[in-house]
Each structure stands twice: as C-alpha cells, then as structure tokens.
Design a protein around this motif. Structure first.
Motif, PDB file in Angstrom:
ATOM      1  N   ASN A  15       0.811  -1.218   0.000  1.00 17.05           N
ATOM      2  CA  ASN A  15       0.000   0.000   0.000  1.00 17.05           C
ATOM      3  C   ASN A  15       0.843   1.266   0.000  1.00 17.05           C
ATOM      4  O   ASN A  15       0.541   2.229  -0.705  1.00 17.05           O
ATOM      5  CB  ASN A  15      -0.951   0.007   1.194  1.00 17.05           C
ATOM      6  N   GLU A  34      11.416   2.078   4.538  1.00 15.76           N
ATOM      7  CA  GLU A  34      10.987   0.765   5.028  1.00 15.76           C
ATOM      8  C   GLU A  34      11.989   0.255   6.061  1.00 15.76           C
ATOM      9  O   GLU A  34      13.185   0.204   5.805  1.00 15.76           O
ATOM     10  CB  GLU A  34      10.869  -0.211   3.849  1.00 15.76           C
ATOM     11  N   MET A  42       3.428  -7.334   4.630  1.00 15.72           N
ATOM     12  CA  MET A  42       2.707  -8.594   4.762  1.00 15.72           C
ATOM     13  C   MET A  42       2.486  -9.278   3.405  1.00 15.72           C
ATOM     14  O   MET A  42       2.156 -10.468   3.368  1.00 15.72           O
ATOM     15  CB  MET A  42       1.357  -8.360   5.451  1.00 15.72           C
ATOM     16  N   ALA A  48       1.136 -13.821   2.720  1.00 11.74           N
ATOM     17  CA  ALA A  48      -0.015 -13.856   1.810  1.00 11.74           C
ATOM     18  C   ALA A  48       0.267 -14.771   0.626  1.00 11.74           C
ATOM     19  O   ALA A  48       1.420 -14.956   0.237  1.00 11.74           O
ATOM     20  CB  ALA A  48      -0.330 -12.445   1.329  1.00 11.74           C
ATOM     21  N   HIS A  49      -0.772 -15.369   0.050  1.00 11.74           N
ATOM     22  CA  HIS A  49      -0.514 -16.255  -1.075  1.00 11.74           C
ATOM     23  C   HIS A  49      -1.462 -16.101  -2.264  1.00 11.74           C
ATOM     24  O   HIS A  49      -1.143 -16.499  -3.360  1.00 11.74           O
ATOM     25  CB  HIS A  49      -0.439 -17.723  -0.615  1.00 11.74           C
ATOM     26  N   LEU A  50      -2.643 -15.541  -2.065  1.00 13.02           N
ATOM     27  CA  LEU A  50      -3.603 -15.478  -3.172  1.00 13.02           C
ATOM     28  C   LEU A  50      -4.131 -14.060  -3.373  1.00 13.02           C
ATOM     29  O   LEU A  50      -4.155 -13.256  -2.454  1.00 13.02           O
ATOM     30  CB  LEU A  50      -4.785 -16.405  -2.888  1.00 13.02           C
ATOM     31  N   VAL A 243      11.350   4.669  10.400  1.00 11.47           N
ATOM     32  CA  VAL A 243      11.004   6.018  10.841  1.00 11.47           C
ATOM     33  C   VAL A 243      10.774   5.945  12.347  1.00 11.47           C
ATOM     34  O   VAL A 243      10.033   5.085  12.832  1.00 11.47           O
ATOM     35  CB  VAL A 243       9.732   6.521  10.135  1.00 11.47           C
ATOM     36  N   VAL A 273       1.427   2.238   8.808  1.00  9.60           N
ATOM     37  CA  VAL A 273       1.182   1.515  10.048  1.00  9.60           C
ATOM     38  C   VAL A 273      -0.148   2.000  10.643  1.00  9.60           C
ATOM     39  O   VAL A 273      -0.804   2.855  10.066  1.00  9.60           O
ATOM     40  CB  VAL A 273       2.347   1.670  11.049  1.00  9.60           C
ATOM     41  N   THR A 423       6.235  -6.969  10.800  1.00  7.41           N
ATOM     42  CA  THR A 423       5.746  -5.896   9.921  1.00  7.41           C
ATOM     43  C   THR A 423       5.241  -4.670  10.676  1.00  7.41           C
ATOM     44  O   THR A 423       4.966  -3.650  10.070  1.00  7.41           O
ATOM     45  CB  THR A 423       4.559  -6.393   9.067  1.00  7.41           C
ATOM     46  N   TRP A 430      -4.525  -9.064   9.915  1.00  3.60           N
ATOM     47  CA  TRP A 430      -4.605  -9.118   8.447  1.00  3.60           C
ATOM     48  C   TRP A 430      -4.959  -7.743   7.857  1.00  3.60           C
ATOM     49  O   TRP A 430      -4.396  -7.298   6.878  1.00  3.60           O
ATOM     50  CB  TRP A 430      -5.666 -10.149   8.099  1.00  3.60           C
ATOM     51  N   HIS A 432      -4.998  -4.835   9.644  1.00  2.00           N
ATOM     52  CA  HIS A 432      -4.486  -3.790  10.554  1.00  2.00           C
ATOM     53  C   HIS A 432      -5.543  -3.282  11.517  1.00  2.00           C
ATOM     54  O   HIS A 432      -5.239  -2.655  12.514  1.00  2.00           O
ATOM     55  CB  HIS A 432      -3.904  -2.584   9.803  1.00  2.00           C
ATOM     56  N   ALA A 464      -3.489  -0.733   5.330  1.00  5.80           N
ATOM     57  CA  ALA A 464      -4.697  -1.546   5.384  1.00  5.80           C
ATOM     58  C   ALA A 464      -5.714  -1.063   6.413  1.00  5.80           C
ATOM     59  O   ALA A 464      -6.906  -1.333   6.277  1.00  5.80           O
ATOM     60  CB  ALA A 464      -4.318  -2.993   5.676  1.00  5.80           C
ATOM     61  N   ASP A 471      -6.068  -6.875   2.443  1.00  5.08           N
ATOM     62  CA  ASP A 471      -5.886  -7.680   1.231  1.00  5.08           C
ATOM     63  C   ASP A 471      -4.895  -6.936   0.333  1.00  5.08           C
ATOM     64  O   ASP A 471      -4.680  -5.742   0.488  1.00  5.08           O
ATOM     65  CB  ASP A 471      -7.195  -7.930   0.443  1.00  5.08           C
ATOM     66  N   VAL A 472      -4.356  -7.696  -0.612  1.00  7.71           N
ATOM     67  CA  VAL A 472      -3.340  -7.096  -1.466  1.00  7.71           C
ATOM     68  C   VAL A 472      -4.032  -6.441  -2.658  1.00  7.71           C
ATOM     69  O   VAL A 472      -4.142  -7.020  -3.735  1.00  7.71           O
ATOM     70  CB  VAL A 472      -2.304  -8.154  -1.892  1.00  7.71           C
TER      71      VAL A 472
HETATM   72  C1  LIG Z   1      -1.138 -14.580   7.501  1.00  6.85           C
HETATM   73  C2  LIG Z   1      -1.699 -13.621   6.521  1.00  6.85           C
HETATM   74  C3  LIG Z   1      -2.029 -14.038   5.251  1.00  6.85           C
HETATM   75  C4  LIG Z   1      -2.567 -13.180   4.310  1.00  6.85           C
HETATM   76  N1  LIG Z   1      -2.898 -13.648   3.088  1.00  6.85           N
HETATM   77  C5  LIG Z   1      -3.442 -12.829   2.176  1.00  6.85           C
HETATM   78  C6  LIG Z   1      -3.793 -13.288   0.889  1.00  6.85           C
HETATM   79  O1  LIG Z   1      -3.583 -14.439   0.575  1.00  6.85           O
HETATM   80  N2  LIG Z   1      -4.333 -12.435   0.003  1.00  6.85           N
HETATM   81  C7  LIG Z   1      -4.566 -11.131   0.329  1.00  6.85           C
HETATM   82  O2  LIG Z   1      -5.058 -10.370  -0.499  1.00  6.85           O
HETATM   83  N3  LIG Z   1      -4.249 -10.656   1.537  1.00  6.85           N
HETATM   84  C8  LIG Z   1      -3.685 -11.470   2.469  1.00  6.85           C
HETATM   85  N4  LIG Z   1      -3.346 -10.983   3.706  1.00  6.85           N
HETATM   86  C9  LIG Z   1      -3.590  -9.579   4.013  1.00  6.85           C
HETATM   87  C10 LIG Z   1      -2.560  -8.667   3.338  1.00  6.85           C
HETATM   88  O3  LIG Z   1      -1.307  -9.251   3.361  1.00  6.85           O
HETATM   89  C11 LIG Z   1      -2.500  -7.324   4.044  1.00  6.85           C
HETATM   90  O4  LIG Z   1      -3.786  -6.808   4.249  1.00  6.85           O
HETATM   91  C12 LIG Z   1      -1.696  -6.322   3.234  1.00  6.85           C
HETATM   92  O5  LIG Z   1      -0.494  -6.876   2.809  1.00  6.85           O
HETATM   93  C13 LIG Z   1      -1.420  -5.073   4.022  1.00  6.85           C
HETATM   94  O6  LIG Z   1      -0.588  -4.221   3.296  1.00  6.85           O
HETATM   95  P1  LIG Z   1      -0.115  -2.803   3.830  1.00  6.85           P
HETATM   96  O7  LIG Z   1       0.801  -2.257   2.814  1.00  6.85           O
HETATM   97  O8  LIG Z   1      -1.286  -1.991   4.159  1.00  6.85           O
HETATM   98  O9  LIG Z   1       0.639  -3.074   5.200  1.00  6.85           O
HETATM   99  P2  LIG Z   1       1.900  -3.972   5.517  1.00  6.85           P
HETATM  100  O10 LIG Z   1       2.067  -4.976   4.494  1.00  6.85           O
HETATM  101  O11 LIG Z   1       1.754  -4.413   6.915  1.00  6.85           O
HETATM  102  O12 LIG Z   1       3.105  -2.971   5.399  1.00  6.85           O
HETATM  103  C14 LIG Z   1       3.528  -2.106   6.413  1.00  6.85           C
HETATM  104  C15 LIG Z   1       5.000  -1.857   6.206  1.00  6.85           C
HETATM  105  O13 LIG Z   1       5.438  -0.810   7.040  1.00  6.85           O
HETATM  106  C16 LIG Z   1       6.699  -1.149   7.547  1.00  6.85           C
HETATM  107  N5  LIG Z   1       6.901  -0.358   8.764  1.00  6.85           N
HETATM  108  C17 LIG Z   1       6.236  -0.471   9.933  1.00  6.85           C
HETATM  109  N6  LIG Z   1       6.671   0.440  10.814  1.00  6.85           N
HETATM  110  C18 LIG Z   1       7.645   1.142  10.187  1.00  6.85           C
HETATM  111  C19 LIG Z   1       8.483   2.216  10.581  1.00  6.85           C
HETATM  112  N7  LIG Z   1       8.402   2.759  11.791  1.00  6.85           N
HETATM  113  N8  LIG Z   1       9.360   2.708   9.692  1.00  6.85           N
HETATM  114  C20 LIG Z   1       9.451   2.169   8.455  1.00  6.85           C
HETATM  115  N9  LIG Z   1       8.686   1.163   8.040  1.00  6.85           N
HETATM  116  C21 LIG Z   1       7.791   0.641   8.896  1.00  6.85           C
HETATM  117  C22 LIG Z   1       6.611  -2.618   7.778  1.00  6.85           C
HETATM  118  O14 LIG Z   1       7.890  -3.203   7.867  1.00  6.85           O
HETATM  119  C23 LIG Z   1       5.841  -3.054   6.548  1.00  6.85           C
HETATM  120  O15 LIG Z   1       6.700  -3.335   5.484  1.00  6.85           O
HETATM  121  C24 LIG Z   1      -2.775 -11.835   4.650  1.00  6.85           C
HETATM  122  C25 LIG Z   1      -2.455 -11.388   5.938  1.00  6.85           C
HETATM  123  C26 LIG Z   1      -1.907 -12.268   6.864  1.00  6.85           C
HETATM  124  C27 LIG Z   1      -1.571 -11.772   8.221  1.00  6.85           C
END
Ligand SMILES: Cc1cc2nc3c(=O)[nH]c(=O)nc-3n(C[C@H](O)[C@H](O)[C@H](O)COP(=O)(O)OP(=O)(O)OC[C@H]3O[C@@H](n4cnc5c(N)ncnc54)[C@H](O)[C@@H]3O)c2cc1C
Lengths: 490, 401
Positions: A15, A34, A42, A48-50, A243, A273, A423, A430, A432, A464, A471-472
């Motif tokens: 995201n 990052e 995540m 995540a896989h699908l 950060v 976050v 993360t 999943w 947040h 998220a 979700d991705v």
């Molecule tokens: C077990 C599991 C399986 C899943 N499987 C699927 C799936 O199959 N299909 C699907 O669509 N979704 C799936 N999801 C959900 C999906 O992965 C998440 O909803 C999505 O990836 C969230 O993305 P994001 O970018 O919002 O947050 P995140 O992916 O959580 O990214 C946040 C990022 O911020 C970074 N960060 C945090 N604090 C700091 C800081 N202070 N300074 C710098 N960087 C920082 C972290 O390291 C991380 O890289 C799954 C979730 C889980 C838990």
C-alpha cells in the motif's frame, strides 16, 4: 541541509508503494522508508498467497479452482458460481449456490466503486464543488441499488448488515459448499459467520468478481511489481531504515526522523502503520483526546496464523486428482464448523478444528504448502503452544491426505505475534484493524479518520487500516494518495 | 440460601440520598431557612437564613461557604504541565507554581466541556477544581503522558471566605500571612492548609483547602472570629447573585457542558462564551484547537453577553428581540443587582447580535400583577465591563475594613 521530498511514505508494504507510485506519477518527489530489508510488508511469500483482485502490471496470475474438503470425502469443486463434486457428479445445491453467489457478486459490484476511492462523506456540505462531487457518488450508489429493481433492492438492503451464517443456511443445507463461503467471509477477521457484518465482509472480498488468483512467482513477485511501479514513476524506496518520529511544527508535518539518526523533510507524511503507532510517532500531544481514545480502542486483534510446510514430495489427497490438489484447498466442512472454530478464540484458546486455506505455491517452490489458519489467539504463543498448534494443523490435513505428516520436512509458523513483530501491523492483524461494521467505510478505521488525514496537517494513513481495508489490493494506498493530491498539501 | 441466588439486602449497602459534608451539623444548627440543595451529591445550603442577608454579607462583611462538594483532581508527574496544557485552552506554561488559573477545556469540536480553577502547587503538581465530574475525561486526557491523576473530590475539603472583611477574619484566626497573597496567589500557610486568594464573587476573598477530616476544625477556627467582622455562613443562592454581578458564567446555566448535553448543537465554544482571551492559539496543540481556529476565522455562532435591562423585574429566561420583532436570543441568568442598582443579566444572542450588532435590542418580560399577566418589551444594552468592580478586590495587602 536535510534531504527534502514532497512526500514521505512510512513503510514499503504494497500500500505504501501504491501510494508512492500514484504520487510520483503526479510529479511529486516521494521517498518510501521501510524498516525491514525487503519491500512488501505482509505481502510476502511467507504470509499472503492469493489474490482476489487484479494484480499490478508485470505479474502473471492464474485463476484457480477452490476445493472445499469434506470429511466424508464428498469434496466440492468450486469456481466462481459453479459447484460440483470433485468426482464430477453434480452437487444437489449447485443451483441454489449459483443464485446466491451471483447475487452476492452483483451486490458486491456496487460496493466496488465505494472501495476504489476515499469513502463518501459530506463533510464539506453540498455548497462546494467537492461536496457536490461527493453527493453524486452517493447518488450513483443509490442509482446502482435502484437499478437492481425493487425486489432485489429490498434484498440487498435486507442482507447488507446481516451475518453470513443466516444468509447461507437460509439458501441451502450446511456442508462444505456453504462452509467455503463462510470461511471466505471471516478469513483474517476476529469473527465467526454468526458475527454481524460478515455478509458485508464477504461481499467486500467478492467485489472484483469472486475469482481467486495465484500470482506467478508468489506474493513476493507482487510486492516486487508494486516496488517497481513506484520506482519507475520516480519514487525513491529506501529499505533497512525505520522512521522513529514524525516531526510536527506548528500543527503541520515537517518531516521524519530515521533510525540512523538522519532526518528527511517533507510537507506530507503517509503512514502505512496503524493509527495509534502513527500517533505515537508524531506525539500524542499533537492529537485531540477523543482521537487518541478512538485509536486506542480500535479493534485489531490478530487472529490469523500462517504455516509454511516444506514438503518432501507432492501430497496426495483422497479423492482429488493431481490437478485438483493444485486448487485452493479449504478445510471448512460446514458453516457451523467455522463458527465453532471461532469460539475458543474468544477466550484466547486454540481452535479445536482449525479452518484452513491451503495452496501449493509457485513462489516458494512447488513443494511448499502454504497454509492460512484462522481463529488463533493473538498472543501467549509459548513453544509448547506453537508445537501443538502446528501438530494439530498437520493432523487436520492428514485426515484428508493420509501420509501427509511424513512429507513435512520443515514447518515455519508465523503467529499474529510474529507477524506484528515482522511488519509492525497492529496485533499482526490481516487488515491492521478489524473489518467490523463500526470500522468500515466512513468510520474506517474510526470516526474522523476516513479521509486518510487525521489531526496534524499533512499526516495521512495509507495502509490496510484505512478504507477500504486489507488484502493485497493497493486500494488504501491509492485512495490516500488521491486525498493528498485533492488536499494540495504536497 | 444455597440456591446461588443473591439477596439484595446482603449486597453491601450503597448510601441512598445526599451525603453530608463534614460541617453539615454546624450548618444545620445555624440554618433557619432549612433550604438544602444537591451539590454534586452533597447536602448543600441554598439559603441558611435569608438570601438578602447573605447577599449583603458577601458585599459588605464576609461570608463562609462550604465548597467541599466541588470536584477536585490532583495531576502530578513529569508530564503534568504538558498533559494539562494539551487539555485546557490557555497556556499553563505562564502559570507559575504558587498561582491559580481559571481555565476552560473543550472537546475535539471546540465545545466547552467545563470550566474550573487550576491550582499549581509546584512545577509538576496541579489540582483542578470544577463543577462536573471529570475523572474519566482526565484519564483519557492523561493517556500517553507520564502523570498520575487522583480524584481528591472526597479527600480534600474547602471553605470559601469572601467579602471585604475576609482578610480581617483570617488575621484574627492567626492566618495573617495570607496578607501578602495577590489575586490568584496560592500558598501553604500551615501543614495541610493551603490558602488561595480566589473566589466566585469578584471581590476580596480567599479559599482554604484542608484534608476532609480537618474541615470542621478549620470551620470552628474561622467561625470563632465572626462577631467583630459580621461574618455569616451562606448558601449558594446568594453566591449565584454575586457571580452574575461579577460576570462569571455557570455550567448548566449559562452554557451546557458538552459532554452532558445529549442534543446536537448545544455545545458552545470559549469564543462564544466571551473567553477568547483564554484561548492561546500560539501555545501548540490543545484539545479542540483546530476547530476553534476555524471559528476564529469564520466567527462565533453565538455571543454570550452582559446585559443591562430596563425596568426592575429580573429578566431570567426572557427572550431577546431585535427591533422588537426578531427573536435573537435569551437571558441565561438575570437578577436585580442590589449593589449596582441595575437590572442585570447574562444572555446568549445569536451572532452577529451581541457582537457587531448591539443596538435596538429588547427583552420580553412577563409581569404578574395580582393575577393579571402583562407582557413588556424593555430596552437592553450590552455591557462590556462586569457589573460589580471594586478595587479592594485587587489591593495587596488587603485593606482592613
Ligand atoms: C497470515 C496472513 C495471510 C494473508 N494472506 C493474504 C492473501 O492471501 N491475500 C490477500 O489479499 N491478503 C492477504 N493478507 C492480508 C494482506 O497481506 C495485508 O492486508 C496487506 O499486505 C497489508 O498491506 P499494507 O501495505 O497496508 O501493510 P503492511 O504490508 O503491513 O506494510 C507495512 C509496512 O510498514 C513497515 N513499517 C512499519 N513500521 C515502520 C516504521 N516505523 N518505519 C518504516 N517502516 C515501517 C513494515 O515493515 C511493513 O513493510 C494476509 C495477511 C496475513 C496476516
């Protein structure tokens, strides 16, 4: 002199990267910071896989079938609205299933336009251009609902706020077929099919048509494509640097402090976050007392674990062909069973019969079974507990695939605690933040934060926890970027 | 009983009805009026003798009022100043230890939650005195800060000694050291006895704070000195008259504390209540600041103003009209002021009335002439100064009377 950017994005989850790409494409100078050494958050091979939605450009995906396993061997093969037994025999509830499924997808389509933009809100009133635009979006949803026709419209409004349990079992007898939809409705959530709002969360997941896609190269490749998109648009992505603080001057964001002691200046900061972590970084005193209370009380109880099982060979499932083994395999034998698996979670206990979603991934090599297990406790994962849970998952699979246990060479268990540590996701959740009725749309993640901004000028949520949720999909990131551009802060 | 049921009478009894403060027996003895009210759950005198006697004693002699029912919260710790400064609208960095500050605090929309006095005992040690129960709010406000919030409502008691001869009473009671206190000063005169030069009367006066169980002793000590100085014990009705004269607003009367109002739009901002001077936008973030900044630009929706009302009939609750036709507000507190010899009131007017527009305003008062009602429109004028002002309120050392 500190380095200066128009926008800094905290976190290179997909995201954050999607937001960076959207902003960089509009000519903003963007730096994504990052904390870990890899992009994706995540959205990585270990978690995540699908995909339930289109992949970013550059990633090949393959739509796969779903097999909902039956303890009696009457496995159901599902693709979108079609259902039959894996043996090829017709399923007696196929017609009822198809009608329900098509209806849900049609309704979900209405929500789609709401998800692809900041949630509707009339905070500006209708006297301004922006206000009128909002009104027209709401009107469009209204028109969309109207177009369904009177009977369908009534049905849409009737089921929208109900629970998946009632919806499914009103249409067909319980079993693996409705069980599959029940599992899809609550995957990633701290809820059971009887919880209110689970029809809405099911529709959310079906809003792209209901297909299930396996990305070539695994989720890591998807994350890589998001990063590539951001870089190509001109954004800088720096890994291995966290950060530690968001600098606020005169109620405006001024930049960030980094874990290496450095500082970057910017007039907008997007945070992937959770709201509370973001508030802490900027300083609690910068926010109103009510906003802090709402962020504190946000429901984000992680309840999903990931188990990556490296296998010494290709497993055989009783009653499944070699091709069917490569489908999305579900252990969700009934709607009631999914509900029962949620019960122990309420008391912090392990599910007795875990609900599983499994896929033989391409990403981590064909010999890895990627397993998502729902309804696990968020915390208190002792070594004992980890081992007994891993054993119970393997045992569950063994029931459908005799000899499976002996194929397992390595088990990599990631509990919500681990995911949170990896993360920074609140509670390792999943999404947040729980996708409850009270934490969706204009109240996602909570009241007063639906516009991605909260309090301090130039500070935005882009992960998220923001609308439309996890979700991705990249949608929260893109929406947040759109809001930043609309606000003209960077 | 062995069936697991619980008998109501076995449950620890919760006191029913109002609670007595430590000096209730003293008050009950003095009281001829026997008019009691409910002040935050305590029995508190509305009138002890007659309201007129008590009023004139405040303005001409001195009076004693038990203010123990007030809610009191102690806030201590390294972040006490930062935490409270984020809560109230005024800048507490400018309030030195040994000083008291009148303050307002708002919700996130800039609507006043309550007003009260903040006593700064030391760098990291404050007490907030207010009318509304504020413990939950303070705990919310304290979250994330290194502070401790203690509800002292039932452990700290207080007496308000007000009136021109109040210092003489203190001196006679052996507390002459209070003479050096300037208005809003605070000092510990004896172990367990803090004295502040504060009050709700706009006149010379002091508040004395002691542990709950020492209130009776303090009462007796001051009461013994009453004769030469004409000191009386009073109830809250007389106090209400003088606070209107002094131009102080009262919660639930002149404004609705926003957390207790259930209807939308009942809240008022400090700017609308006429306290913009206590909103310090330049001090950094504080609760409601963003909303209040907006209002500073767009202007208030209402103006709470002081009115001089024609005629003698107290105008409590009267509607206010512009050009005798358009209703623009109402009186929130109105009395005949015996000291100012004027018919005075606080009134809420819809903006711009009371702000840019102050002419041609009229109050509608009803007069009952032995069973016959008459409606009168009387002219009103907006006042900028308090109705009661006397430089003896500020003279330090206080003059002897
Ligand atoms: C077990 C599991 C399986 C899943 N499987 C699927 C799936 O199959 N299909 C699907 O669509 N979704 C799936 N999801 C959900 C999906 O992965 C998440 O909803 C999505 O990836 C969230 O993305 P994001 O970018 O919002 O947050 P995140 O992916 O959580 O990214 C946040 C990022 O911020 C970074 N960060 C945090 N604090 C700091 C800081 N202070 N300074 C710098 N960087 C920082 C972290 O390291 C991380 O890289 C799954 C979730 C889980 C838990």
């Amino acid at each position: 002199m500190n380095a200066r950017f128009d926008v800094i994005v905290i976190g290179a989850g997909h995201n954050g990267l999607a937001a960076a790409e959207a902003l960089a494409k509009r000519g903003k100078s963007v730096c994504v910071v990052e904390q870990s050494d890899a992009v994706g958050g995540m959205a990585c091979d270990r978690l995540a896989h699908l995909l339930y939605n289109p992949a970013p450009s550059g990633v090949e995906t393959r739509e796969i079938d779903t097999v909902s396993l039956s303890p009696e061997g009457a496995h159901v093969l599902i693709r979108r609205g079609e259902a039959r037994f894996t043996s090829g025999k017709p399923h007696p509830d196929a017609a009822a299933y198809q009608t329900l499924y098509r209806r849900l997808v049609r309704y979900a389509g209405l929500l789609h336009q709401l998800a692809e933009a900041p949630p509707p809100g009339l905070e500006q009133g209708v006297t301004s251009l922006a206000g009128l635009r909002e009104l027209s979006r709401l009107a469009k949803l209204g028109v969309g609902v109207k177009r369904l026709g009177k009977a369908e419209m009534r049905e849409f409004l009737r089921i929208l706020l109900t629970n998946a349990y009632d919806l499914l079992l009103d249409e067909m007898p319980d079993g693996p077929l409705p069980g599959a939809l029940a599992a899809d409705a609550v995957r990633g959530a701290f809820s059971g099919p009887r919880s209110p709002g689970t029809v809405l969360s099911l529709m959310y997941r079906l809003r792209h048509g209901g297909g299930v896609f396996l990305p070539a190269g695994g989720m890591g490749a998807v994350a890589g494509a998001y990063a590539e998109g951001a870089r190509r648009a001109g954004a800088e992505v720096r890994c291995g640097l966290g950060v530690t603080r968001v600098i606020v001057e005169g109620d405006k964001v001024a930049g960030v402090l980094l874990s290496d002691g450095g500082r970057l200046d910017a007039s907008a900061v997007l945070s992937s976050v959770g709201p509370m972590q973001t508030m802490r970084m900027a300083g609690i005193a910068e926010f109103d007392i009510e906003a802090v209370r709402r962020a504190r009380k946000l429901r984000a109880k992680g309840s999903t674990a990931k188990l990556n099982l490296r296998l010494g060979g290709v497993p055989e499932f009783t009653g499944l062909s070699a091709a069917q083994v490569k489908a999305r395999l579900l252990v969700a034998p009934s709607v009631a069973g999914v509900e029962r698996s949620f019960n122990p979670a309420k008391y912090g206990d392990l599910p007795k019969q875990p609900v599983l979603e499994m896929v033989l991934t391409d990403g981590t090599g064909p010999s890895t079974l990627s397993v998502i297990a729902g309804h696990v406790p968020e915390t208190s994962w002792t070594t004992d507990r980890r081992e007994s849970f891993t054993a119970s998952v393997v045992e569950t699979i063994e029931r459908f695939a005799p000899g499976f246990g002996s194929l397992v060479e390595e088990a990599d268990l990631l509990t919500p605690e681990d995911i949170s540590a990896m993360t920074g996701a609140p509670g390792g959740h999943w999404h947040h933040a729980e996708m409850g009725l009270d934490q969706m749309l204009t109240t996602r993640p909570t009241v007063g934060m639906a516009r991605y901004r909260f309090g301090v000028a130039g500070l935005y949520l882009c992960g998220a926890s923001a609308h439309p949720g996890g979700d991705v999909t990249g949608a929260p990131g893109r929406n947040s970027a759109a809001q930043v551009l609309a606000d003209g802060v960077a | 009983m062995m069936d697991g049921r619980i008998e109501t009478r076995d449950v620890a009894a919760v006191p029913v009805g109002l609670i007595e403060t430590p000096v209730f027996s003293r008050l009950d003895q003095i009281s001829t009026a026997k008019q009691w009210g409910n002040w935050a759950g305590y029995i508190s005198p509305l009138v002890l003798d007659t309201m007129e006697f008590e009023y004139f004693a405040i303005r001409n002699q001195s009076t004693l009022l038990d203010v123990s029912p007030m809610h009191k919260y102690r806030v201590t710790g390294p972040d006490a100043e930062t935490m409270l400064n984020r809560m109230v609208t005024r800048d507490l960095r400018k309030v030195a230890p040994g000083r008291v500050a009148y303050a307002m605090w708002c919700d996130e929309e800039g609507m006043v939650i309550d007003d009260g006095t903040l006593f700064r005992f030391a760098e990291n040690d404050f007490r907030l005195c207010c009318q509304e129960s504020m413990h939950g709010w303070l705990l919310d406000a304290a979250w994330g800060f290194d502070v401790e919030v203690i509800d002292e409502s039932h452990s700290v008691a207080g007496l308000s000694l007000q009136g021109p001869t109040s210092f003489s009473v203190l001196q006679a009671a052996g507390l002459g050291a209070a003479g050096s206190l300037k208005p809003f000063d605070l000092v510990k005169l004896e172990p367990d006895l803090w004295v502040s030069r504060t009050g709700f009367t706009g006149d010379l006066g002091y508040e004395l704070w002691v542990p709950w169980d020492r209130l009776t002793k303090l009462w007796d000590r001051l009461w013994a000195q009453r004769a030469p100085w004409g000191m009386r014990a009073i109830g809250t009705h007389a106090l209400d008259m003088v606070r209107i004269e002094a131009g102080f607003v009262a919660a639930k009367v002149d404004f609705q504390p926003v957390l207790t109002a259930s209807r939308l739009g009942r809240g008022r901002t400090p700017i609308e209540l006429g306290f913009e001077r206590l909103v310090h936008f330049d001090k950094g973030h504080f609760n409601g600041r963003r909303a209040l900044l907006k209002q500073r630009d767009t202007g208030p929706r209402y103006n709470l103003v002081r009115l001089d009302i024609g005629g003698f009939k107290p105008a409590q609750d009267a509607l206010i009209y512009h050009r005798k036709r358009r209703e623009v507000g109402h009186v929130t507190s109105g009395i005949w002021s015996p000291t100012a010899k004027r018919n005075i009131a606080l009134a809420e007017l819809r903006a711009p009335f009371g702000g840019e527009k102050t002419d041609d305003l009229w109050a509608e008062v009803y007069v009952n002439e032995e069973g016959r009602w008459d409606k009168r429109l009387v002219p009103v004028t907006v006042q900028t100064k308090p109705f009661f002002r006397n430089d003896r309120a500020r003279a330090t050392p206080p003059r002897a009377f």
